[in-house]
Design an enzyme around this catalytic site. Structure first.
Site, PDB file in Angstrom:
ATOM      1  N   SER A 152      -0.540   1.413  10.981  1.00  0.00           N
ATOM      2  CA  SER A 152      -0.387   0.746  12.488  1.00  0.00           C
ATOM      3  C   SER A 152       0.043   2.071  13.228  1.00  0.00           C
ATOM      4  O   SER A 152       0.685   2.995  12.566  1.00  0.00           O
ATOM      5  CB  SER A 152       0.608  -0.105  12.141  1.00  0.00           C
ATOM      6  OG  SER A 152       1.266  -0.520  13.515  1.00  0.00           O
TER       7      SER A 152
ATOM      8  N   TYR B  86       8.694  -3.884   8.505  1.00  0.00           N
ATOM      9  CA  TYR B  86       7.299  -3.756   8.854  1.00  0.00           C
ATOM     10  C   TYR B  86       7.114  -2.473   8.860  1.00  0.00           C
ATOM     11  O   TYR B  86       6.080  -1.663   8.180  1.00  0.00           O
ATOM     12  CB  TYR B  86       6.772  -4.597   9.892  1.00  0.00           C
ATOM     13  CG  TYR B  86       5.581  -4.408  10.224  1.00  0.00           C
ATOM     14  CD1 TYR B  86       4.300  -4.782   9.364  1.00  0.00           C
ATOM     15  CD2 TYR B  86       5.062  -3.735  11.364  1.00  0.00           C
ATOM     16  CE1 TYR B  86       3.078  -4.948   9.727  1.00  0.00           C
ATOM     17  CE2 TYR B  86       3.714  -3.547  11.799  1.00  0.00           C
ATOM     18  CZ  TYR B  86       2.693  -4.273  10.903  1.00  0.00           C
ATOM     19  OH  TYR B  86       1.443  -4.030  11.302  1.00  0.00           O
TER      20      TYR B  86
HETATM   21  P1  NAP Z   1      -3.836 -11.683  10.806  1.00  0.00           P
HETATM   22  O1  NAP Z   1      -4.643 -11.837  11.938  1.00  0.00           O
HETATM   23  O2  NAP Z   1      -2.430 -12.125  10.558  1.00  0.00           O
HETATM   24  O3  NAP Z   1      -4.648 -11.470   9.713  1.00  0.00           O
HETATM   25  C1  NAP Z   1      -4.055 -11.280   8.028  1.00  0.00           C
HETATM   26  C2  NAP Z   1      -4.953 -11.233   7.270  1.00  0.00           C
HETATM   27  O4  NAP Z   1      -4.494 -11.007   5.847  1.00  0.00           O
HETATM   28  C3  NAP Z   1      -5.595 -12.645   6.668  1.00  0.00           C
HETATM   29  O5  NAP Z   1      -6.957 -12.423   6.332  1.00  0.00           O
HETATM   30  C4  NAP Z   1      -4.677 -13.129   5.858  1.00  0.00           C
HETATM   31  O6  NAP Z   1      -5.356 -14.118   4.743  1.00  0.00           O
HETATM   32  C5  NAP Z   1      -4.649 -12.100   4.923  1.00  0.00           C
HETATM   33  N1  NAP Z   1      -3.167 -12.101   4.279  1.00  0.00           N
HETATM   34  C6  NAP Z   1      -2.092 -12.635   4.715  1.00  0.00           C
HETATM   35  N2  NAP Z   1      -1.190 -12.416   4.110  1.00  0.00           N
HETATM   36  C7  NAP Z   1      -1.553 -12.367   2.776  1.00  0.00           C
HETATM   37  C8  NAP Z   1      -1.108 -12.501   1.483  1.00  0.00           C
HETATM   38  N3  NAP Z   1      -0.074 -12.536   1.094  1.00  0.00           N
HETATM   39  N4  NAP Z   1      -2.002 -11.944   0.504  1.00  0.00           N
HETATM   40  C9  NAP Z   1      -3.316 -11.939   0.662  1.00  0.00           C
HETATM   41  N5  NAP Z   1      -3.953 -11.706   2.128  1.00  0.00           N
HETATM   42  C10 NAP Z   1      -3.008 -12.104   2.913  1.00  0.00           C
HETATM   43  O7  NAP Z   1      -3.652  -9.656  10.875  1.00  0.00           O
HETATM   44  P2  NAP Z   1      -4.239  -8.653  11.716  1.00  0.00           P
HETATM   45  O8  NAP Z   1      -3.495  -8.864  12.944  1.00  0.00           O
HETATM   46  O9  NAP Z   1      -5.907  -8.682  11.864  1.00  0.00           O
HETATM   47  O10 NAP Z   1      -3.625  -7.505  11.083  1.00  0.00           O
HETATM   48  C11 NAP Z   1      -4.734  -6.718  10.248  1.00  0.00           C
HETATM   49  C12 NAP Z   1      -4.021  -5.453   9.659  1.00  0.00           C
HETATM   50  O11 NAP Z   1      -4.018  -4.661  10.846  1.00  0.00           O
HETATM   51  C13 NAP Z   1      -2.715  -5.396   9.109  1.00  0.00           C
HETATM   52  O12 NAP Z   1      -2.582  -4.504   8.192  1.00  0.00           O
HETATM   53  C14 NAP Z   1      -1.885  -5.181  10.309  1.00  0.00           C
HETATM   54  O13 NAP Z   1      -0.679  -4.873   9.802  1.00  0.00           O
HETATM   55  C15 NAP Z   1      -2.542  -3.971  11.063  1.00  0.00           C
HETATM   56  N6  NAP Z   1      -2.165  -4.106  12.425  1.00  0.00           N
HETATM   57  C16 NAP Z   1      -2.279  -5.241  13.097  1.00  0.00           C
HETATM   58  C17 NAP Z   1      -1.972  -5.101  14.456  1.00  0.00           C
HETATM   59  C18 NAP Z   1      -2.145  -6.149  15.587  1.00  0.00           C
HETATM   60  O14 NAP Z   1      -1.838  -5.780  16.762  1.00  0.00           O
HETATM   61  N7  NAP Z   1      -2.804  -7.089  15.369  1.00  0.00           N
HETATM   62  C19 NAP Z   1      -1.557  -3.597  14.986  1.00  0.00           C
HETATM   63  C20 NAP Z   1      -1.472  -2.770  14.014  1.00  0.00           C
HETATM   64  C21 NAP Z   1      -1.648  -2.949  12.842  1.00  0.00           C
HETATM   65  P3  NAP Z   1      -5.247 -15.742   5.062  1.00  0.00           P
HETATM   66  O15 NAP Z   1      -6.048 -16.028   6.424  1.00  0.00           O
HETATM   67  O16 NAP Z   1      -5.818 -16.705   4.090  1.00  0.00           O
HETATM   68  O17 NAP Z   1      -3.971 -16.116   5.628  1.00  0.00           O
END
Ligand code: NAP
Length: 244
Positions: free
Chosen positions: A137, A150
């Site tokens: 991130s 986080y």
């Molecule tokens: P998201 O929409 O919340 O999706 C999370 C994904 O991870 C889903 O496929 C979920 O599966 C899975 N997951 C959640 N908890 C889990 C667990 N305990 N065990 C196994 N799988 C789990 O997340 P996102 O925003 O796409 O983020 C993806 C990555 O990018 C993350 O590493 C996040 O830290 C990083 N990131 C995101 C942002 C942002 O603005 N969105 C910014 C910087 C970095 P289910 O569907 O089954 O729950």
């Protein structure tokens, strides 16, 4: 591809499948969403299968790889992993005075402990030319006291990326991190419920918009491609110039 049922993970899974990879669409609980991703990949002419394993619970890594091996063997393939994208993570807002041991355990067990053991086991199946890509991130180069735990967990990921790159180099495996900024996913949906909220997040990027999963997927696709064989130990910022 961990956490591929939604958000950034879905975008990366679809892109890697379009580039020719057979994609294991990992998820924790949201089976319907994961199956939808698999269907969308197959409809587009690619190949994928769903893979369930909840991280942060006893036996998570074992469950993940048992399911992966079963699926690959069922397809007449050896249990091999060419590209491992570590994307699944949980977030959690808390300033220092709000942090509880439970929050630390939750975030660190999923974002750090499971990550480490998923990689450890994945490396036993990864041939020369393999790729490990960690979704970090932009928060690790900024100060966000409202998400202190986080932030720490993503800092651990960046450090792991650096350490592993040296470990894996002699095997011809690259290890890199990609650091998104605010991206339109469920993870930050609460911050986008009003036009002012959307405008505020967009205004943090030098391009005046919130990122979308395909913005991140293109960078991951490059790191996964043969063109990136000389790139390792890097943290590629894919945040749209967040807080420049
Ligand atoms: P998201 O929409 O919340 O999706 C999370 C994904 O991870 C889903 O496929 C979920 O599966 C899975 N997951 C959640 N908890 C889990 C667990 N305990 N065990 C196994 N799988 C789990 O997340 P996102 O925003 O796409 O983020 C993806 C990555 O990018 C993350 O590493 C996040 O830290 C990083 N990131 C995101 C942002 C942002 O603005 N969105 C910014 C910087 C970095 P289910 O569907 O089954 O729950």
């Amino acid at each position: 591809m961990t956490g591929a049922s939604r958000g950034i993970g879905r975008g990366i899974a679809e892109r890697l499948a379009a580039d020719g990879a057979l994609v294991a669409v990992h998820y924790a609980r949201n089976s319907e969403a994961a199956h939808e991703v698999v269907d969308s990949i197959r409809t587009a002419g690619g190949d994928a299968f769903p893979l369930r394993a909840e991280f942060g619970v006893e036996g998570d890594t074992k469950a993940l790889y048992a399911a992966l091996d079963r699926e690959l063997l069922g397809r007449g393939l050896e249990p091999r992993l060419d590209i491992l994208v570590n994307n699944a993570a949980v977030s959690g807002s808390a300033r220092i005075h709000e942090v509880t041991p439970e929050l630390v355990d939750r975030i660190f067990s999923v974002n750090v402990k499971s990550l480490l053991f998923v990689i450890q086991e994945g490396l036993t199946r990864m041939p020369s030319g393999g790729r490990i890509i960690n979704i970090s991130s932009a928060i690790t180069r900024m100060s966000y006291p409202e998400s202190v735990v986080y932030s720490m967990s993503k800092g651990a990921m960046d450090t792991l990326t650096l350490a592993l790159a040296k470990e894996c180099g002699p095997r011809g495996i690259t290890v890199n991190a990609v650091a998104p900024g605010f991206t339109e996913t469920d993870m930050n949906a609460k911050l986008r419920t009003t036009p002012e909220g959307v405008a505020r997040l967009a205004g943090l990027s030098i391009f005046d918009r919130i990122g979308v999963p395909s913005d991140i997927a293109g960078v991951v696709a490059f790191l996964a491609s043969p063109d990136a064989l000389w790139v390792t130990a890097q943290r590629l910022d894919a945040s749209g110039g967040l807080h420049l």
